[in-house]
Design an enzyme around this catalytic site. Structure first.
Site, short mmCIF file in Angstrom:
data_model
loop_
_atom_site.label_atom_id
_atom_site.label_comp_id
_atom_site.label_asym_id
_atom_site.label_seq_id
_atom_site.Cartn_x
_atom_site.Cartn_y
_atom_site.Cartn_z
N ALA A 1 0.87 -1.18 0.00
CA ALA A 1 0.00 0.00 0.00
C ALA A 1 0.91 1.23 0.00
O ALA A 1 2.07 1.15 0.42
CB ALA A 1 -0.89 -0.02 1.23
N GLY B 1 0.63 -4.95 0.96
CA GLY B 1 -0.57 -5.02 0.11
C GLY B 1 -0.30 -5.70 -1.23
O GLY B 1 -1.23 -6.22 -1.85
N GLU C 1 -0.51 -9.33 -0.49
CA GLU C 1 -1.94 -9.60 -0.26
C GLU C 1 -2.71 -9.63 -1.58
O GLU C 1 -3.65 -10.43 -1.74
CB GLU C 1 -2.51 -8.54 0.69
CG GLU C 1 -1.93 -8.67 2.09
CD GLU C 1 -2.21 -7.46 2.96
OE1 GLU C 1 -1.77 -6.35 2.60
OE2 GLU C 1 -2.88 -7.62 3.99
N GLU D 1 4.66 -4.98 7.28
CA GLU D 1 3.89 -3.92 7.93
C GLU D 1 4.39 -3.60 9.34
O GLU D 1 4.36 -2.45 9.77
CB GLU D 1 2.40 -4.30 7.99
CG GLU D 1 1.67 -4.17 6.66
CD GLU D 1 1.79 -5.40 5.77
OE1 GLU D 1 2.59 -6.31 6.08
OE2 GLU D 1 1.06 -5.46 4.76
N1 CAA Z 1 4.57 3.13 -0.91
C1 CAA Z 1 4.96 4.30 -1.47
N2 CAA Z 1 6.13 4.44 -2.14
C2 CAA Z 1 6.91 3.36 -2.23
C3 CAA Z 1 6.57 2.12 -1.66
C4 CAA Z 1 5.33 2.02 -0.97
N3 CAA Z 1 4.89 0.89 -0.44
N4 CAA Z 1 7.58 1.24 -1.90
C5 CAA Z 1 8.51 1.92 -2.59
N5 CAA Z 1 8.12 3.19 -2.79
C6 CAA Z 1 8.83 4.26 -3.49
C7 CAA Z 1 10.00 4.77 -2.67
O1 CAA Z 1 9.58 5.72 -1.71
C8 CAA Z 1 10.88 5.36 -3.76
O2 CAA Z 1 10.35 6.61 -4.11
P1 CAA Z 1 11.35 7.87 -4.41
O3 CAA Z 1 12.17 7.39 -5.61
O4 CAA Z 1 10.41 8.98 -4.74
O5 CAA Z 1 12.17 8.05 -3.20
C9 CAA Z 1 10.66 4.42 -4.92
O6 CAA Z 1 9.44 3.74 -4.66
C10 CAA Z 1 11.75 3.37 -5.06
O7 CAA Z 1 11.88 2.71 -3.82
P2 CAA Z 1 13.29 2.56 -3.05
O8 CAA Z 1 14.18 3.70 -3.38
O9 CAA Z 1 12.99 2.33 -1.60
O10 CAA Z 1 13.85 1.25 -3.75
P3 CAA Z 1 14.85 0.17 -3.12
O11 CAA Z 1 15.25 -0.71 -4.23
O12 CAA Z 1 15.90 0.83 -2.32
O13 CAA Z 1 13.92 -0.67 -2.09
C11 CAA Z 1 11.95 -1.84 -1.38
C12 CAA Z 1 12.86 -1.42 -2.57
C13 CAA Z 1 12.71 -2.82 -0.48
C14 CAA Z 1 10.72 -2.51 -1.96
C15 CAA Z 1 11.57 -0.58 -0.57
O14 CAA Z 1 11.07 0.41 -1.47
C16 CAA Z 1 10.53 -0.82 0.47
O15 CAA Z 1 10.85 -1.35 1.52
N6 CAA Z 1 9.28 -0.40 0.21
C17 CAA Z 1 8.22 -0.48 1.16
C18 CAA Z 1 7.68 -1.89 1.28
C19 CAA Z 1 6.61 -1.95 2.35
O16 CAA Z 1 6.86 -1.66 3.50
N7 CAA Z 1 5.40 -2.35 1.96
C20 CAA Z 1 4.29 -2.46 2.86
C21 CAA Z 1 3.50 -1.20 2.88
S1 CAA Z 1 2.25 -1.18 4.16
C22 CAA Z 1 0.97 -2.09 3.51
O17 CAA Z 1 1.04 -2.62 2.43
C23 CAA Z 1 -0.24 -2.19 4.41
C24 CAA Z 1 -1.28 -3.09 3.92
O18 CAA Z 1 -1.22 -4.29 4.08
C25 CAA Z 1 -2.46 -2.56 3.30
#
Ligand code: CAA
Length: 260
Positions: free
Chosen positions: A66, A111, A114, A134
């Site tokens: 998400a 998400g 999921e 999460e």
């Molecule tokens: N939401 C919003 N933006 C996201 C995102 C997310 N879930 N995942 C990645 N991005 C964005 C980053 O902020 C970044 O944006 P900018 O270039 O503007 O800074 C861009 O995508 C590229 O990401 P990274 O620079 O972080 O890329 P990386 O290769 O270094 O890392 C990754 C990749 C490990 C996937 C890392 O991006 C990450 O950990 N992302 C978050 C994953 C996460 O926590 N997901 C769960 C979200 S909560 C949820 O989903 C709740 C639910 O169940 C409903």
């Protein structure tokens, strides 16, 4: 209908839905969830679509979760509404009377994992990574992860993934039954299309009823689920597909199913 955050194409009865926000690793914001709901409603009513492949744009991510930027400042009531929107999408995919194959081409986190979980079959590229991170963000999964993950891979393994927030690679996901097959990245969509083509060649009503019997049955007790299966089995004998399928077998020729 045109979509801001999705790509859509359909050839020979196989629809491909691509979540298309590569700059945010295809993260699901509310707008994208609503577009997916809209598109799956269209797919449900479009008789030319027999099966759906769901994937993510770019080489890096299926869906990285998400949208954290959007969620960061929401309040409790909005958080609940956001989760309910995700649940509505998951239920729409799970009850779609057509199979949905997730072609997981990279990160499938939160998400995103999921979203893959509510699909019928999951194929993964060797570069795919799965996780429910999460707890790293101080929240729990909101789109069904606490429920569908243990149902698919078992309670103990699900607890570990949900509580540690660890990411696993595609081969570990395959080992624990989270994905059906792992393929080289360049072969993923071709493999998904090959599987979709095979399924699309079967009796469409039967394939749809398999999905319904399986999903409804798993949420019910065995006796009730078997009774439901018997009802659906009986229903097959009211279809042209059953007549054609069995006649074609006896005439030693391929069946020509009409989906009726
Ligand atoms: N939401 C919003 N933006 C996201 C995102 C997310 N879930 N995942 C990645 N991005 C964005 C980053 O902020 C970044 O944006 P900018 O270039 O503007 O800074 C861009 O995508 C590229 O990401 P990274 O620079 O972080 O890329 P990386 O290769 O270094 O890392 C990754 C990749 C490990 C996937 C890392 O991006 C990450 O950990 N992302 C978050 C994953 C996460 O926590 N997901 C769960 C979200 S909560 C949820 O989903 C709740 C639910 O169940 C409903």
């Amino acid at each position: 209908m045109t979509f801001e955050n999705l790509l859509y194409e359909c050839h020979d009865g196989i629809a491909t839905v691509t979540v298309n926000r590569p700059k945010a690793l295809n993260a699901l914001n509310q707008a994208t969830l609503k577009e997916l709901l809209c598109l799956f409603a269209e797919i449900r009513d479009d008789d030319s679509v027999k099966i759906v492949i769901l994937t993510g744009a770019g080489e890096k991510a299926f869906v990285a979760g998400a949208d954290i930027a959007e969620m960061q400042s929401i309040d409790a009531a909005t958080g609940r509404q956001f989760a309910l929107l995700g649940h509505q999408l998951a239920a729409t995919i799970e009850t779609l009377p057509k199979p949905v194959i997730a072609a997981v081409n990279g990160f499938a986190l939160g998400g995103g994992c999921e979203l893959a979980l509510c699909c019928d079959i999951r194929l993964a590229s060797e570069t795919a990574r799965f996780g429910q991170p999460e707890v790293n963000l101080g929240v729990i999964p909101g789109f069904g992860g606490t429920q569908r993950l243990p149902r698919l891979i078992g309670k103990g393994r699900a607890c570990e993934l949900l509580m540690t927030g660890d990411m696993i690679d595609a081969s570990e996901a395959h080992r624990i039954g989270l994905v059906n097959k792992v393929l080289p990245a360049e072969d993923l969509l071709a493999a998904a299309t090959k599987m979709a083509t095979k399924i699309a060649s079967k009796g469409p009503v039967a394939v749809s009823l398999v999905k319904s019997a399986l999903h409804d049955g798993l949420e019910s007790d065995l006796a009730r689920a078997c009774a439901h299966e018997a009802d659906l089995f009986g229903l097959c004998f009211a279809t042209a597909d059953q007549k054609e399928g069995m006649l074609a077998f006896l005439e030693k020729r391929p069946a020509k199913f009409e989906g009726k």
